[in-house]
Design a protein around this motif. Structure first.
Motif, PDB file in Angstrom:
ATOM      1  N   GLY A  90       0.845  -1.185   0.000  1.00  0.00           N
ATOM      2  CA  GLY A  90       0.000   0.000   0.000  1.00  0.00           C
ATOM      3  C   GLY A  90       0.884   1.241   0.000  1.00  0.00           C
ATOM      4  O   GLY A  90       2.073   1.178   0.327  1.00  0.00           O
ATOM      5  N   ILE A  91       0.312   2.380  -0.374  1.00  0.00           N
ATOM      6  CA  ILE A  91       1.105   3.598  -0.524  1.00  0.00           C
ATOM      7  C   ILE A  91       1.805   3.977   0.772  1.00  0.00           C
ATOM      8  O   ILE A  91       3.027   4.180   0.805  1.00  0.00           O
ATOM      9  CB  ILE A  91       0.222   4.766  -1.014  1.00  0.00           C
ATOM     10  CG1 ILE A  91      -0.379   4.446  -2.380  1.00  0.00           C
ATOM     11  CG2 ILE A  91       1.043   6.062  -1.091  1.00  0.00           C
ATOM     12  CD1 ILE A  91      -1.405   5.455  -2.853  1.00  0.00           C
ATOM     13  N   VAL A  92       1.061   4.081   1.870  1.00  0.00           N
ATOM     14  CA  VAL A  92       1.666   4.468   3.145  1.00  0.00           C
ATOM     15  C   VAL A  92       2.627   3.389   3.629  1.00  0.00           C
ATOM     16  O   VAL A  92       3.729   3.684   4.114  1.00  0.00           O
ATOM     17  CB  VAL A  92       0.593   4.755   4.206  1.00  0.00           C
ATOM     18  CG1 VAL A  92       1.231   5.000   5.574  1.00  0.00           C
ATOM     19  CG2 VAL A  92      -0.246   5.964   3.807  1.00  0.00           C
ATOM     20  N   SER A  93       2.244   2.129   3.493  1.00  0.00           N
ATOM     21  CA  SER A  93       3.108   1.028   3.928  1.00  0.00           C
ATOM     22  C   SER A  93       4.424   1.031   3.161  1.00  0.00           C
ATOM     23  O   SER A  93       5.495   0.803   3.747  1.00  0.00           O
ATOM     24  CB  SER A  93       2.392  -0.315   3.742  1.00  0.00           C
ATOM     25  OG  SER A  93       1.222  -0.367   4.529  1.00  0.00           O
ATOM     26  N   ASP A  94       4.361   1.305   1.860  1.00  0.00           N
ATOM     27  CA  ASP A  94       5.590   1.354   1.064  1.00  0.00           C
ATOM     28  C   ASP A  94       6.460   2.540   1.477  1.00  0.00           C
ATOM     29  O   ASP A  94       7.694   2.456   1.472  1.00  0.00           O
ATOM     30  CB  ASP A  94       5.256   1.445  -0.420  1.00  0.00           C
ATOM     31  CG  ASP A  94       4.655   0.146  -0.966  1.00  0.00           C
ATOM     32  OD1 ASP A  94       4.720  -0.878  -0.255  1.00  0.00           O
ATOM     33  OD2 ASP A  94       4.125   0.162  -2.089  1.00  0.00           O
ATOM     34  N   ILE A  95       5.828   3.651   1.833  1.00  0.00           N
ATOM     35  CA  ILE A  95       6.591   4.817   2.306  1.00  0.00           C
ATOM     36  C   ILE A  95       7.295   4.480   3.620  1.00  0.00           C
ATOM     37  O   ILE A  95       8.484   4.799   3.817  1.00  0.00           O
ATOM     38  CB  ILE A  95       5.668   6.041   2.479  1.00  0.00           C
ATOM     39  CG1 ILE A  95       5.199   6.542   1.111  1.00  0.00           C
ATOM     40  CG2 ILE A  95       6.379   7.162   3.240  1.00  0.00           C
ATOM     41  CD1 ILE A  95       4.150   7.638   1.179  1.00  0.00           C
ATOM     42  N   GLY A 132      -0.181  10.425  20.386  1.00  0.00           N
ATOM     43  CA  GLY A 132       0.616  10.465  19.171  1.00  0.00           C
ATOM     44  C   GLY A 132       1.212  11.831  18.913  1.00  0.00           C
ATOM     45  O   GLY A 132       0.682  12.852  19.348  1.00  0.00           O
ATOM     46  N   LEU A 133       2.324  11.838  18.176  1.00  0.00           N
ATOM     47  CA  LEU A 133       3.019  13.076  17.821  1.00  0.00           C
ATOM     48  C   LEU A 133       3.220  13.084  16.311  1.00  0.00           C
ATOM     49  O   LEU A 133       3.811  12.155  15.742  1.00  0.00           O
ATOM     50  CB  LEU A 133       4.365  13.129  18.546  1.00  0.00           C
ATOM     51  CG  LEU A 133       5.178  14.423  18.445  1.00  0.00           C
ATOM     52  CD1 LEU A 133       4.430  15.581  19.101  1.00  0.00           C
ATOM     53  CD2 LEU A 133       6.542  14.227  19.109  1.00  0.00           C
ATOM     54  N   PHE A 134       2.733  14.127  15.641  1.00  0.00           N
ATOM     55  CA  PHE A 134       2.856  14.217  14.195  1.00  0.00           C
ATOM     56  C   PHE A 134       4.308  14.473  13.783  1.00  0.00           C
ATOM     57  O   PHE A 134       5.012  15.264  14.411  1.00  0.00           O
ATOM     58  CB  PHE A 134       1.979  15.350  13.651  1.00  0.00           C
ATOM     59  CG  PHE A 134       0.529  14.998  13.534  1.00  0.00           C
ATOM     60  CD1 PHE A 134       0.003  14.545  12.326  1.00  0.00           C
ATOM     61  CD2 PHE A 134      -0.333  15.111  14.616  1.00  0.00           C
ATOM     62  CE1 PHE A 134      -1.342  14.208  12.210  1.00  0.00           C
ATOM     63  CE2 PHE A 134      -1.667  14.781  14.515  1.00  0.00           C
ATOM     64  CZ  PHE A 134      -2.180  14.336  13.309  1.00  0.00           C
ATOM     65  N   VAL A 135       4.727  13.785  12.725  1.00  0.00           N
ATOM     66  CA  VAL A 135       6.008  14.084  12.083  1.00  0.00           C
ATOM     67  C   VAL A 135       5.743  15.211  11.099  1.00  0.00           C
ATOM     68  O   VAL A 135       4.962  15.045  10.159  1.00  0.00           O
ATOM     69  CB  VAL A 135       6.571  12.848  11.353  1.00  0.00           C
ATOM     70  CG1 VAL A 135       7.871  13.207  10.630  1.00  0.00           C
ATOM     71  CG2 VAL A 135       6.799  11.711  12.341  1.00  0.00           C
ATOM     72  N   GLU A 136       6.374  16.346  11.303  1.00  0.00           N
ATOM     73  CA  GLU A 136       5.981  17.567  10.594  1.00  0.00           C
ATOM     74  C   GLU A 136       6.531  17.624   9.163  1.00  0.00           C
ATOM     75  O   GLU A 136       7.215  18.577   8.775  1.00  0.00           O
ATOM     76  CB  GLU A 136       6.414  18.786  11.400  1.00  0.00           C
ATOM     77  CG  GLU A 136       5.672  18.894  12.739  1.00  0.00           C
ATOM     78  CD  GLU A 136       6.119  20.079  13.565  1.00  0.00           C
ATOM     79  OE1 GLU A 136       7.190  20.638  13.254  1.00  0.00           O
ATOM     80  OE2 GLU A 136       5.412  20.433  14.517  1.00  0.00           O
ATOM     81  N   GLU A 137       6.218  16.591   8.407  1.00  0.00           N
ATOM     82  CA  GLU A 137       6.554  16.559   6.982  1.00  0.00           C
ATOM     83  C   GLU A 137       5.497  15.679   6.324  1.00  0.00           C
ATOM     84  O   GLU A 137       5.446  14.480   6.563  1.00  0.00           O
ATOM     85  CB  GLU A 137       7.956  15.984   6.774  1.00  0.00           C
ATOM     86  CG  GLU A 137       8.491  16.128   5.371  1.00  0.00           C
ATOM     87  CD  GLU A 137       8.765  17.583   4.984  1.00  0.00           C
ATOM     88  OE1 GLU A 137       8.466  17.941   3.827  1.00  0.00           O
ATOM     89  OE2 GLU A 137       9.260  18.337   5.837  1.00  0.00           O
ATOM     90  N   PRO A 138       4.606  16.260   5.516  1.00  0.00           N
ATOM     91  CA  PRO A 138       3.487  15.477   4.967  1.00  0.00           C
ATOM     92  C   PRO A 138       3.951  14.407   3.988  1.00  0.00           C
ATOM     93  O   PRO A 138       5.016  14.532   3.365  1.00  0.00           O
ATOM     94  CB  PRO A 138       2.632  16.543   4.270  1.00  0.00           C
ATOM     95  CG  PRO A 138       3.590  17.642   3.937  1.00  0.00           C
ATOM     96  CD  PRO A 138       4.591  17.664   5.056  1.00  0.00           C
ATOM     97  N   ILE A 139       3.129  13.382   3.842  1.00  0.00           N
ATOM     98  CA  ILE A 139       3.450  12.321   2.886  1.00  0.00           C
ATOM     99  C   ILE A 139       2.458  12.268   1.731  1.00  0.00           C
ATOM    100  O   ILE A 139       2.796  11.808   0.644  1.00  0.00           O
ATOM    101  CB  ILE A 139       3.514  10.943   3.582  1.00  0.00           C
ATOM    102  CG1 ILE A 139       2.211  10.615   4.320  1.00  0.00           C
ATOM    103  CG2 ILE A 139       4.707  10.875   4.533  1.00  0.00           C
ATOM    104  CD1 ILE A 139       2.135   9.196   4.862  1.00  0.00           C
TER     105      ILE A 139
END
Length: 257
Positions: A55-60, A109-116
């Motif tokens: 999947g897209i997110v899983s591959d990222i 949770g803490l967001f990683v401040e770089e969108p995917i």
């Protein structure tokens, strides 16, 4: 002499135990528990026979940790169960994906401040008398609208509770698409990427009548981010952020999409 040997054996046993404990701690610090939603998030996360299968997110996520000291451990849950295990602190050192409008994991949770990724919502319909662009939820007055069960659609939920439209919750995309193509529902509101993914596997869906209506005036486009366990050290968050930047600059992020 026997006392000396006993002390040596005890010392050796203690050394081995300390070594095993240290190894376990190191493994815990480098094991990344990747949270995967079962069934409902394709093409972002794909699950086959109860196991993560790309999947897209899983591959990222795989690309981020490729060649590093971290090991990705996918953990598949139904959506409500996934939220609960995080809320109850049953899983640690996790990473998942989320969006600011959702805030799925609250203060855990803490967001990683770089969108995917960037999302875009549409309404799939076979009704020919509905405008191409839905400008306001009032345009849906008295319509029946399909949405995914256990997902939140604030504007639609409010309108349905006030009797302005009829919401039809479904568990499977295929069911919602069939309702629309057969004229049993007026529309199906969801992310365009998710709907297109499922329609490609449904040649019988009645694509000749299907229309894709822009829904961004009601649900504005928003970004998807990776979100991590609040207990990860700051350097882990920074590592993930830098890797996303590197993947974007190299063009690999675009290729994954």
């Amino acid at each position: 002499m026997s006392d000396c040997r006993a002390r040596r054996r005890a010392g050796l046993a203690g050394w081995v135990a300390s070594g095993l404990l240290l190894a376990a701690q190191i493994q815990a610090q480098t094991l990344v528990n990747y949270l995967v939603v079962e069934d409902k998030t394709r093409p972002f996360q794909i699950v086959e026979n109860g196991e993560s299968d790309g999947g897209i997110v899983s591959d990222i996520v795989d690309a981020i940790f490729a060649g590093s000291d971290y090991t990705v451990n996918p953990m598949v849950y139904p959506v409500n169960r996934l939220r609960q295990v995080v809320a109850d602190d049953e899983v640690h050192n996790w990473i998942a994906y989320d969006a600011v409008p959702w805030k799925t994991f609250g203060n855990r949770g803490l967001f990683v401040e770089e969108p995917i990724l960037r999302t875009h919502h549409v309404m799939l319909t076979c009704r020919q008398n509905i405008p191409d662009h839905i400008l306001d939820v009032s345009d849906l007055q008295d319509l029946s609208v399909v949405t995914l069960r256990n997902f939140e659609y604030p504007s639609l939920d409010t309108a349905a509770s006030q009797g302005h439209l009829r919401q039809i919750p479904i568990d499977r995309y295929e069911a919602g698409i069939k309702l629309v193509s057969l004229g049993r529902a007026d529309g199906f509101v969801e992310m365009e990427a998710r709907l297109r993914y499922h329609i490609r596997s449904m040649p019988e869906a009645g694509s000749a009548c299907l229309r894709w209506l822009d829904f961004s005036a009601v649900i504005p486009d928003f970004l998807l981010y990776l979100v991590i366990d609040i207990n990860w050290p700051p350097e882990f968050r920074e590592f993930v952020r830098k890797r996303i930047v590197e993947l974007r600059q190299s063009g690999e992020l675009t290729q994954i999409r």
